[in-house]
Design a protein around this motif. Structure first.
Motif, PDB file in Angstrom:
ATOM      1  N   GLY A 198     -12.681  -3.336   3.320  1.00 41.87           N
ATOM      2  CA  GLY A 198     -12.067  -2.767   2.206  1.00 41.87           C
ATOM      3  C   GLY A 198     -12.575  -1.448   1.591  1.00 41.87           C
ATOM      4  N   PRO A 248      -5.170   6.204  -2.192  1.00 39.47           N
ATOM      5  CA  PRO A 248      -4.186   4.840  -1.799  1.00 39.47           C
ATOM      6  C   PRO A 248      -4.027   4.187  -3.015  1.00 39.47           C
ATOM      7  CG  PRO A 248      -6.745   4.525  -1.342  1.00 39.47           C
ATOM      8  CD  PRO A 248      -6.756   6.058  -1.700  1.00 39.47           C
ATOM      9  N   PHE A 264      -2.648   0.152  -4.179  1.00 46.80           N
ATOM     10  CA  PHE A 264      -2.784  -1.026  -3.705  1.00 46.80           C
ATOM     11  C   PHE A 264      -1.997  -1.954  -4.653  1.00 46.80           C
ATOM     12  CE2 PHE A 264      -6.540   0.664  -1.861  1.00 46.80           C
ATOM     13  CZ  PHE A 264      -6.241   0.574  -0.405  1.00 46.80           C
ATOM     14  N   LEU A 275      -9.714   4.151   6.091  1.00 47.42           N
ATOM     15  CA  LEU A 275      -9.842   2.747   5.359  1.00 47.42           C
ATOM     16  C   LEU A 275     -10.704   2.051   6.454  1.00 47.42           C
ATOM     17  CD1 LEU A 275      -6.153   2.129   4.302  1.00 47.42           C
ATOM     18  CD2 LEU A 275      -8.135   2.952   2.963  1.00 47.42           C
ATOM     19  N   VAL A 327     -13.027   2.730   1.138  1.00 49.37           N
ATOM     20  CA  VAL A 327     -12.228   3.644   1.087  1.00 49.37           C
ATOM     21  C   VAL A 327     -12.801   5.034   1.392  1.00 49.37           C
ATOM     22  CG1 VAL A 327     -10.613   4.904  -0.135  1.00 49.37           C
ATOM     23  CG2 VAL A 327     -10.383   2.382  -0.092  1.00 49.37           C
ATOM     24  N   MET A 348       0.669  -1.345   0.114  1.00 49.15           N
ATOM     25  CA  MET A 348      -0.027  -0.016  -0.043  1.00 49.15           C
ATOM     26  C   MET A 348       0.933   1.437  -0.024  1.00 49.15           C
ATOM     27  SD  MET A 348      -2.885   1.164   2.648  1.00 49.15           S
ATOM     28  CE  MET A 348      -1.793   1.236   4.133  1.00 49.15           C
ATOM     29  N   PRO A 359     -13.406  -2.734  -7.717  1.00 45.46           N
ATOM     30  CA  PRO A 359     -13.985  -1.520  -6.582  1.00 45.46           C
ATOM     31  C   PRO A 359     -15.440  -1.166  -6.960  1.00 45.46           C
ATOM     32  CG  PRO A 359     -11.727  -1.016  -7.292  1.00 45.46           C
ATOM     33  CD  PRO A 359     -12.254  -2.424  -8.264  1.00 45.46           C
ATOM     34  N   SER A 392     -10.406  -1.267  -1.680  1.00 40.03           N
ATOM     35  CA  SER A 392      -9.237  -2.015  -1.383  1.00 40.03           C
ATOM     36  C   SER A 392      -9.269  -3.440  -1.676  1.00 40.03           C
ATOM     37  CB  SER A 392      -8.621  -1.658  -0.008  1.00 40.03           C
ATOM     38  OG  SER A 392      -7.669  -2.383   0.456  1.00 40.03           O
ATOM     39  N   TYR A 406      -5.452 -10.087  -2.062  1.00 36.22           N
ATOM     40  CA  TYR A 406      -5.759 -10.056  -3.660  1.00 36.22           C
ATOM     41  C   TYR A 406      -6.456 -11.160  -4.175  1.00 36.22           C
ATOM     42  CZ  TYR A 406      -2.192  -6.350  -3.407  1.00 36.22           C
ATOM     43  OH  TYR A 406      -1.899  -5.080  -2.991  1.00 36.22           O
ATOM     44  N   TRP A 436     -10.709  -1.315   7.307  1.00 39.47           N
ATOM     45  CA  TRP A 436      -9.637  -2.434   7.330  1.00 39.47           C
ATOM     46  C   TRP A 436     -10.083  -3.901   7.076  1.00 39.47           C
ATOM     47  CZ3 TRP A 436      -4.587  -0.692   6.896  1.00 39.47           C
ATOM     48  CH2 TRP A 436      -4.125   0.585   7.469  1.00 39.47           C
ATOM     49  N   HIS A 472     -10.790  -8.679  -8.192  1.00 36.56           N
ATOM     50  CA  HIS A 472     -11.097  -7.238  -7.283  1.00 36.56           C
ATOM     51  C   HIS A 472     -11.724  -6.234  -8.371  1.00 36.56           C
ATOM     52  CE1 HIS A 472     -10.175  -3.299  -5.543  1.00 36.56           C
ATOM     53  NE2 HIS A 472     -10.873  -3.848  -4.712  1.00 36.56           N
TER      54      HIS A 472
END
Length: 301
Positions: free
Chosen positions: A244, A62, A64, A239, A246, A46, A157, A286, A151, A241, A155
């Motif tokens: 994920g 961010p 990643f 974030l 943002v 990150m 978003p 994320s 990962y 955590w 993925h």
């Protein structure tokens, strides 16, 4: 500039009574990326960027990637194989060359971090940063986290949701946060990105466009507060955590130096008040998922 610090930083150092300490600590700032820092960057997943968008609003964004997505091919260059994508407030400005950026690479599992500032330009699908300042920070106020998911194969978003103030769920996320990142810039345009941490609840939300956080004892250089002293524009990144999520905020920050205000926050030396003007939220922004935090022993109780 004195010892490499600009007038805003010098003013805050003097007002805080830490000018001599800052002059000593400031010797750690280099114009090159040392080998040990390059090795650390190669392990990171990150990177947080701080920069101004086309309208002059500050944002923290961010990036990643798997270990190796960051690199330092030489001591004056930081490379990322990715850059902010469509929907990110910095996507447009980072698609051009010569953009001042501040960066912070942070690895929660080891509580290590490194900052590098300079000029960014697109490099294929990624970003090339010509480094002007590079330095490491101590692990103070960093919560230790271990990866639980890394990962997934696909993925994707979620859509970026925009607003001019915080919704209830967003306010709850901030009020329970133990970590956030802050972007600031000096009046000459040089950008910076930094980390803030504390026990959950150390950021207080007083309304849909108002929040505040305590300023704890740090490295005495006061890069963030020095920028805010002369230019209140700032960007915040929170974030989620575990999911994920943002959450990016842009607005203005003002330092409250009064002892009475600092006394409202355990361990605070002063308080920063932030007024939200723009909100961007991305569900599943994320690809990483992190486990429960182990709180930093430096956090005030």
């Amino acid at each position: 500039m004195g010892d490499g610090f600009h007038p805003g930083e010098l003013a805050v150092q003097r007002r805080a009574g830490e000018r001599d300490v800052a002059a000593h600590v400031g010797r750690s700032i280099r114009a090159t990326v040392p080998g040990v820092a390059a090795a650390f960057l190669a392990e990171c997943r990150m990177l947080v960027l701080g920069a101004a968008d086309e309208a002059g609003r500050l944002w923290a964004s961010p990036l990643f990637g798997p270990p190796g997505f960051l690199g330092a091919p030489d001591e004056r260059t930081l490379l990322s194989v990715v850059r902010p994508g469509p929907g990110d407030p910095l996507a447009g400005v980072l698609g051009r060359g010569g953009t001042p950026v501040g960066t912070i690479a942070l690895e929660p599992s080891t509580r290590r971090r490194m900052r590098a500032n300079g000029l960014a330009a697109p490099d294929g699908a990624g970003l090339r940063i010509c480094v002007e300042e590079a330095y490491a920070n101590c692990p103070k106020y960093i919560q230790r986290r271990e990866l639980s998911v890394e990962y997934p194969e696909a993925h994707q978003p979620g859509k970026v949701v925009r607003a001019s103030e915080l919704g209830r769920r967003q306010r709850d996320l901030i009020a329970g946060a133990d970590t956030f990142f802050v972007a600031s810039a000096d009046v000459a345009g040089g950008a910076d990105a930094s980390h803030r941490g504390g026990a959950p609840g150390f950021v207080r939300v007083s309304g849909p466009d108002r929040l505040a956080w305590p300023d704890y004892r740090g490295n005495s250089m006061y890069q963030t507060l020095g920028n805010l002293e002369r230019s209140p524009a700032a960007g915040l990144l929170f974030l989620d955590w575990s999911t994920g999520g943002v959450l990016q905020l842009s607005g203005e920050a003002v330092i409250d130096w009064s002892p009475e205000r600092a006394a409202e926050f355990p361990g605070a030396r002063r308080v920063v008040d932030f007024r939200v003007t723009d909100v961007r939220e991305t569900a599943n922004g994320s690809p990483l998922r992190w486990g429960a935090p182990e709180m930093s022993p430096a956090n005030p109780v």
